[in-house]
Design a protein around this motif. Structure first.
Motif, PDB file in Angstrom:
ATOM      1  N   GLY A 187      -7.943   0.478   7.552  1.00 48.06           N
ATOM      2  CA  GLY A 187      -7.374   0.696   6.221  1.00 48.06           C
ATOM      3  C   GLY A 187      -8.050  -0.222   5.223  1.00 48.06           C
ATOM      4  O   GLY A 187      -9.133   0.061   4.718  1.00 48.06           O
ATOM      5  N   LEU A 188      -7.453  -1.347   5.012  1.00 47.37           N
ATOM      6  CA  LEU A 188      -7.944  -2.297   4.012  1.00 47.37           C
ATOM      7  C   LEU A 188      -8.805  -3.373   4.671  1.00 47.37           C
ATOM      8  O   LEU A 188      -8.511  -3.812   5.782  1.00 47.37           O
ATOM      9  N   LEU A 189      -9.852  -3.756   3.968  1.00 48.44           N
ATOM     10  CA  LEU A 189     -10.677  -4.891   4.406  1.00 48.44           C
ATOM     11  C   LEU A 189     -10.720  -5.871   3.239  1.00 48.44           C
ATOM     12  O   LEU A 189     -11.194  -5.522   2.150  1.00 48.44           O
ATOM     13  N   ASP A 190     -10.232  -7.086   3.422  1.00 54.75           N
ATOM     14  CA  ASP A 190     -10.295  -8.036   2.309  1.00 54.75           C
ATOM     15  C   ASP A 190     -11.526  -8.950   2.452  1.00 54.75           C
ATOM     16  O   ASP A 190     -12.249  -8.888   3.457  1.00 54.75           O
ATOM     17  N   ASP A 243     -17.012  -2.815  -1.144  1.00 54.34           N
ATOM     18  CA  ASP A 243     -16.797  -3.818  -2.180  1.00 54.34           C
ATOM     19  C   ASP A 243     -16.707  -5.221  -1.557  1.00 54.34           C
ATOM     20  O   ASP A 243     -17.386  -6.165  -1.981  1.00 54.34           O
ATOM     21  N   ALA A 244     -15.885  -5.322  -0.513  1.00 54.09           N
ATOM     22  CA  ALA A 244     -15.716  -6.628   0.145  1.00 54.09           C
ATOM     23  C   ALA A 244     -16.982  -7.032   0.906  1.00 54.09           C
ATOM     24  O   ALA A 244     -17.423  -8.187   0.838  1.00 54.09           O
ATOM     25  N   MET A 275      -6.648   0.090  -3.519  1.00 56.30           N
ATOM     26  CA  MET A 275      -7.137  -0.762  -2.428  1.00 56.30           C
ATOM     27  C   MET A 275      -7.478  -2.152  -2.957  1.00 56.30           C
ATOM     28  O   MET A 275      -7.164  -3.159  -2.325  1.00 56.30           O
ATOM     29  N   GLN A 296       0.829  -1.207   0.000  1.00 54.09           N
ATOM     30  CA  GLN A 296       0.000   0.000   0.000  1.00 54.09           C
ATOM     31  C   GLN A 296       0.864   1.257   0.000  1.00 54.09           C
ATOM     32  O   GLN A 296       0.526   2.251  -0.633  1.00 54.09           O
ATOM     33  N   SER A 342      -3.621  -9.710  -1.136  1.00 57.07           N
ATOM     34  CA  SER A 342      -3.902 -10.383   0.134  1.00 57.07           C
ATOM     35  C   SER A 342      -4.537 -11.752  -0.109  1.00 57.07           C
ATOM     36  O   SER A 342      -4.113 -12.769   0.454  1.00 57.07           O
ATOM     37  N   GLU A 343      -5.549 -11.783  -0.975  1.00 58.39           N
ATOM     38  CA  GLU A 343      -6.253 -13.042  -1.216  1.00 58.39           C
ATOM     39  C   GLU A 343      -5.348 -14.061  -1.916  1.00 58.39           C
ATOM     40  O   GLU A 343      -5.396 -15.256  -1.622  1.00 58.39           O
ATOM     41  N   ASP A 348     -15.803   3.084   0.087  1.00 63.50           N
ATOM     42  CA  ASP A 348     -16.103   2.315  -1.130  1.00 63.50           C
ATOM     43  C   ASP A 348     -15.341   0.984  -1.180  1.00 63.50           C
ATOM     44  O   ASP A 348     -15.863  -0.023  -1.636  1.00 63.50           O
ATOM     45  N   SER A 349     -14.106   1.032  -0.700  1.00 64.16           N
ATOM     46  CA  SER A 349     -13.300  -0.194  -0.755  1.00 64.16           C
ATOM     47  C   SER A 349     -13.808  -1.238   0.242  1.00 64.16           C
ATOM     48  O   SER A 349     -13.900  -2.423  -0.063  1.00 64.16           O
ATOM     49  N   MET A 403      -6.090  -5.798  -1.900  1.00 67.26           N
ATOM     50  CA  MET A 403      -7.015  -6.901  -1.549  1.00 67.26           C
ATOM     51  C   MET A 403      -6.701  -8.140  -2.371  1.00 67.26           C
ATOM     52  O   MET A 403      -6.682  -9.266  -1.868  1.00 67.26           O
TER      53      MET A 403
END
Lengths: 295, 191
Positions: free
Chosen positions: B56-59, B103-104, A145, A126, A152-153, B99-100, A149
């Motif tokens: 921050g990020l969410l997967d 999405d998840a 982002m 990032q 990560s996956e 928004d990110s 992701m």
């Protein structure tokens, strides 16, 4: 007896198949010498797959490093020699990293074995990816982002399914020959159990008559099937597919004797290749091209 | 009773104080466990704001573990087994969702046929996930009118009162609205 395998001048996902063809008849306990002296270029896939290859050998292989200073310097910049030193008997010039030219290493080759490694990879990507994805590849800021992701996956596939550690690397470069544009490429390679064996480990799973590596890849990559009975599983690769669809990217996954690809219009790859030389684990490549014009 | 759970604090407390990204299944499972421990200390009926503002990020894996599985535990209709009764009458508002994150979250909710009320960074509340047209319309009317009875809703949306009450009860079971005696309030419409 030592089998000598000359690495191709350009080592990527396609040319690595030539290496595997030569390796296939050599028993794992037999010594191999991989000669990279005349290799001039390697993709993240080429380098991570090379480390993975070493993991599959019972007898530590020999690697002759590239003779070209530029090539060796780039391999050093990717962190390749840090790990190659443990997995290969290294011979030839000892290369050190010099400053980057046209190609940019977004994420050096990084070992992935546990959840903490994925946090580390995502945190590092990032910081570095935003400027490059937006300014150089003309992708929307939102793509950054999603890119993290996706990474990560892809890495979690190793943690959750491989049964042993693997490698990830990310790089941008100009893909002159095939596309004439810059691309960002993620390579995630492991020498673990592979898709077929992972799915076979699912309790109560019924195998069809045609059950092979190709079908296992279709199940996991296209249909989102997982070895876990939890209905929430299998979303990771589906998410990767969605991301590459949104940004006109390409996904290819090799496992065992097959390779499946989600092929965009700018590429002429085949969707499924079977009867390839057997190679353990799973090797994934994600390619996102520079955006041109309005979409 | 309205509670507030800052996910970034739960992440730092339960997994690692250096992390700000919600990635990987083990992380998601640990954070959900942290949330459930906090919920266990609260009353029988709760509305909890799950705050993503500092995440921050969410997967997808973490969204599945935190949002979908949390909801499945408390939605009577979504329990994996018939004898898995929800431990308490809990409702959730997901705040600071960008928004990110969306999405998840949207992806995992659709996979399980679930829905949530999400409050964006601009404060606007929306239904996210799988909802049919009647449920969405009913929830929007609830948001606009505040507390309503089935009769009032039936008049407003042109449904017969029995169907209106059924829809309101469905929204309650799905954790998208709360029932107070003979009237209903949308999650997200409360002060």
């Amino acid at each position: 007896m030592t089998t000598v395998i000359h690495l191709p001048p350009s080592l990527d996902d396609k040319s690595f198949e030539l290496v595997l063809e030569k390796l296939a008849p050599v028993p794992p306990e037999e010594k191999v010498l991989l000669d990279a002296r005349h290799t001039r270029w390697a993709s993240p896939y080429g380098l991570t797959a090379l480390l993975t290859l070493a993991q599959t050998r019972a007898e530590r292989p020999v690697l002759y490093a590239p003779e070209s200073e530029d090539t060796g310097s780039y391999w050093a910049r990717t962190g390749f020699f840090t790990f190659a030193g443990e997995l290969f008997e290294l011979h030839g010039a000892a290369h050190r990293a010099r400053s980057a030219g046209e190609s940019d290493v977004l994420l050096e080759i990084t070992p992935v074995a546990k959840s903490e490694d994925v946090h580390e990879v995502v945190g590092r990507i990032q910081q570095k990816s935003q400027a490059i994805l937006v300014k150089e590849l003309n992708l929307d800021a939102k793509a950054t982002m999603g890119f993290a992701m996706t990474l990560s996956e892809a890495c979690q596939n190793i943690v959750e399914h491989a049964g042993r550690g693997g490698w990830v690397a990310v790089q941008t470069y100009r893909w002159q020959k095939r596309l004439g544009r810059r691309v960002v490429v993620i390579a995630v390679c492991d020498a673990g159990v592979g898709f077929r064996q992972s799915l076979e480990s699912a309790q109560g799973r019924r195998m069809s008559d045609r059950w092979d590596d190709g079908m296992a890849l279709e199940e996991a990559v296209i249909r989102g099937v997982s070895r876990f009975r939890d209905p929430g599983r299998g979303q990771g690769l589906a998410g990767v597919r969605r991301y590459i669809g949104r940004w006109d990217g390409k996904l290819s996954v090799r496992s065992g004797t097959a390779r499946i690809a989600i092929v965009p219009s700018w590429d002429d790859d085949v969707p499924l290749e079977e009867k390839l030389p057997y190679f353990p684990g799973a090797q994934m490549q994600i390619t996102i091209p520079e955006r041109v014009g309005d979409r | 009773m309205i509670n507030h759970i800052d996910l970034s604090s739960v992440l730092r407390r339960t997994v690692c104080d250096l992390y700000s990204d919600l990635v990987t299944r083990p992380t998601g499972a640990a954070v959900r466990d942290g949330i459930e421990k906090q919920l266990a200390e609260l009353g029988d009926r709760t509305l909890t704001v799950i705050d993503f503002s500092h995440v921050g990020l969410l997967d997808y894996s973490c969204a599945d573990e935190i949002v979908a599985k949390l909801l499945m535990r408390y939605c009577a209709d979504a329990a994996p087994r018939a004898d898995d009764a929800p431990p308490r009458d809990a409702y959730f508002l997901f705040r600071g969702v960008n928004d990110s994150h969306l999405d998840a979250i949207e992806t995992v909710l659709e996979r399980h046929g679930l829905a949530i009320v999400a409050e964006g960074e601009d404060g606007a509340v929306t239904l996210v996930g799988t909802v049919d047209a009647t449920e969405r319309r009913t929830w929007e009317v609830l948001c606009r009118l505040g507390r309503v009875s089935p009769i009032e809703l039936a008049r407003e949306v042109g449904l017969d009162p029995v169907r209106a009450e059924e829809t309101l009860d469905t929204l309650c079971r799905r954790r998208l609205a709360m029932r107070f005696d003979e009237s209903y309030v949308a999650v997200g419409a409360m002060p």
